[in-house]
Design an enzyme around this catalytic site. Structure first.
Site, PDB file in Angstrom:
ATOM      1  N   GLU A  86       1.573   0.046  -4.952  1.00  0.00           N
ATOM      2  CA  GLU A  86       1.060   1.406  -5.433  1.00  0.00           C
ATOM      3  C   GLU A  86       2.216   2.179  -5.611  1.00  0.00           C
ATOM      4  OE1 GLU A  86      -3.292   2.375  -3.891  1.00  0.00           O
ATOM      5  OE2 GLU A  86      -1.989   2.260  -2.301  1.00  0.00           O
ATOM      6  N   ASP A 101       0.890  -1.089   0.068  1.00  0.00           N
ATOM      7  CA  ASP A 101      -0.248  -0.071   0.049  1.00  0.00           C
ATOM      8  C   ASP A 101       1.030   1.380  -0.169  1.00  0.00           C
ATOM      9  OD1 ASP A 101      -2.713   1.344   0.403  1.00  0.00           O
ATOM     10  OD2 ASP A 101      -1.671   1.945   2.207  1.00  0.00           O
TER      11      ASP A 101
END
Length: 642
Positions: free
Chosen positions: A361, A332
């Site tokens: 990400e 994340d």
């Protein structure tokens, strides 16, 4: 605060580890003795506090001994079933007790560490559990799911709704008699599931499970322990561990690998968790005035560049691989982590098993307090070999940015053709996309997707862009978008329930919305069986044709081209010279993002039609000799050269 920050900044530049200790060895149990070790370089004193029960308030207090930057204690009796915390004193002040930075088992609510024998956490046959065969990242088809969403619906047919054990159930059916749960995934053909955060997170009260509490789980509390609310008995420290292992084991038996979504970029509360309580401020980045930096937009950002934070992250992922048999990680807000840390993680994981998948990400929520060029941002991925990132390029080209109401090629918005060509070549670059700067060094670094848990699901996104479109047209747009994902040279990624025409009722941020918004509605499988079959057949086509997953930058440059085409919202994607690579001599995919039929031309040849007009078949619909085809509205045609 400022003086403490300055002191810790000096400390961070001269940390020297004592090698005989590891963060993951914080609590090591044997029947004869339990040894404790915890890192806190600036601490003046550290207490170990032993509790006979989880709710006890009367601990036995043991002063720990300092060894370099570590604090240790050994209790020579059988402590199995008891609980513990640490408490450190810094700058003359006792900090709040906590279960330790690397707690591996915890009490209900996660405030105390639990002393267990990890042999008790292994389900039957665990020692013989093996990862399903798998070689290359581009061969993966990833299915992202939330633990609760997947099983909580009354029509799921699963007994342990919302729990780890639901994922281990086989033979489950929808009310209409179709497969659900694990059998559904096996039928669909995915190779990996990516499970939203399953470590212990803070926002759910584990003691009130009858409430309809919900959260995605991006609020870490204890990074190395399974979340208790997914257990049938969260008060039992062994139960949550054993049940998560049971789920992983079941996936492996079904031929599916497990990717864990990890959130090392921030904690729920910088001073309410072990990282902040044990060694205040060290594990977080700060602004020049000493305040917490906030690249996560969640109140803090961790400092992966600090030596012990980096060590923590490396040991943590290795713990999940070795103890839980996890097969990959999705990071994340990976753009908050520094490049060197991500390189260290990649090296450590691939030393264990080179087939472990690592991606994340490639961005942050706001600018982190660290130089951009040294962060694992998407634009820097070529500097992080073996690590991939989500491609907003192919997403925006197909369905539009989630931050606008515009759509993409799949929903009939012109001007996205170049972005699609760039995405189909896994962001390696192509002369047909001169306005896009390459950011991958290898196609395995490109995660091809159109939707995930964040923002709108695909159905809702398409309806937002085309509010007057019929359901039939929305379904065709859906198929068109996913055809591009599943024929891209990168690694395809699908959000759970998209194959069932999932909707969240237009909710774009359902991180704490109730089951009525987030649950997968299993009765939709029968109603939208045609869409499900299209997804299934497209996955089978990708698996059957290595030309869609060449896996090599040079091969892609040599064999992929985009013949010119007249008009807007049409892209021809051609893969030639496949002798010795694929059963087909060539593969041609034509994308029509127009609301009307379009006729296109391509090299004349003999072709097996694998997809046309919203239908797909791995065996094909018959052989044709042609140099052109008429494309249905919002559709893709796939031709395999004979």
């Amino acid at each position: 605060m400022a003086s403490a920050f300055i002191a810790l900044s000096i400390l961070s530049s001269c940390v020297t580890k004592v090698q005989q200790f590891r963060l993951s060895d914080e609590c090591v149990y044997t029947p004869e003795a339990t040894t404790f070790s915890v890192w806190s370089a600036p601490a003046e004193a550290v207490e170990l506090r032993i509790y006979k029960t989880a709710d006890s308030t009367d601990p036995e207090v043991i002063q720990m001994t300092k060894a370099g930057e570590w604090w240790t204690a050994k209790v020579s009796r059988d402590l199995k079933g008891q609980f513990y915390t640490f408490r450190s004193r810094t700058e003359g002040k006792w900090n709040e007790e906590n279960p330790g930075i690397f707690a591996k088992a915890v009490s209900l609510g996660g405030d105390k560490g639990a002393i267990i024998d990890f042999k008790d956490t292994n389900p039957e046959g665990w020692d013989s559990d093996v990862r399903p065969p798998f070689t290359r990242t581009v061969d993966a088809v990833v299915y992202e799911m939330h633990m609760r969403d997947f099983s909580i619906d009354e029509a799921s047919g699963m007994t342990h709704k919302g729990k780890f054990l639901a994922l281990a159930e086989t033979g489950t059916k929808t009310p209409e008699g179709l497969s659900s749960g694990l059998d559904h995934l096996r039928e669909l053909g995915v190779t990996h599931v990516q499970i939203l955060p399953s470590f212990d997170y803070a926002s759910i009260d584990e003691s009130t499970l009858e409430k309809n509490d919900y959260n995605w789980g991006y609020d870490p509390k204890n990074y190395n322990v399974p979340e208790g609310s997914y257990s049938t008995d969260p008060a039992d420290p062994v139960s949550r561990i054993k049940e998560m292992k049971t789920a992983v084991q079941a996936f492996h038996k079904a031929g599916i690998r497990v990717i864990m979504d990890v959130v090392y970029n921030h904690t729920y509360d910088a001073y309410g968790c072990a990282l902040g309580r044990m060694t205040p401020d060290y594990f977080y980045r700060h602004n020049e005035d000493g305040s917490l930096a906030n690249g996560s937009a969640c109140g803090n950002e961790t400092a992966s560049d600090q030596e012990m934070m980096r060590e923590f992250m490396v040991e943590s992922v290795c713990w999940w691989v070795n103890e839980y048999h996890v097969d990959g990680f999705r990071f994340d807000l990976m753009g908050i982590h520094d490049i060197e840390t991500m390189k260290a993680i990649e090296r450590a994981l691939h030393e264990i098993d080179p087939t472990i998948i690592v991606y994340g990400e490639g961005w942050s929520a706001t600018q982190p307090a660290y130089p951009y060029e040294d962060l694992a941002m998407k634009s820097n991925m070529a500097s992080v070999p073996g690590v991939g990132a989500f491609s907003d390029d192919i997403r925006d080209a197909l369905v539009g940015s989630p931050f606008t109401t515009d759509g993409g090629l799949a929903s009939g918005f012109p001007g996205r053709e170049e972005g699609l060509r760039f995405g189909l070549t896994a962001a390696l670059g192509t002369p047909s996309a001169p306005n896009y700067k390459p950011w991958t060094a290898d196609p395995s670094q490109h995660v091809s997707y159109v939707t995930c848990h964040d923002n709108y699901c695909l159905r809702d996104r398409l309806q937002l862009a085309r509010p007057g479109a019929s359901e039939k047209d929305i379904i065709e747009m859906d198929k068109l978008a996913q055809t591009a994902v599943l024929t891209s040279q990168g690694m395809p990624f699908i959000f759970a329930g998209e194959e069932l025409f999932r909707t969240k009722g237009g909710e774009d941020n359902s991180f704490k919305s109730p089951d009525s918004v987030n649950a997968i509605r299993w009765s939709q499988k029968a109603h939208y069986i045609g869409l499900f079959n299209y997804y299934k057949d497209m996955i089978a086509i990708r698996k059957a044709h290595p030309g869609f997953r060449l896996g090599d930058a040079k091969l892609i440059a040599d064999k992929v081209s985009f013949p010119e085409v007249e008009g807007e919202n049409v892209v021809i994607y051609r893969i030639d010279g496949l002798a010795g690579i694929d059963s087909a001599s060539s593969l041609t995919v034509v994308f029509n993002g127009n609301p009307k039929p379009v006729e296109v031309e391509f090299p004349e040849g003999v072709y097996n039609v694998l997809a046309r007009g919203g239908e797909a078949s791995v065996d094909g619909f018959g052989v044709i000799h042609t140099s052109h085809c008429t494309m249905s509205p919002y559709s893709a045609t796939i031709l395999a050269g004979e």
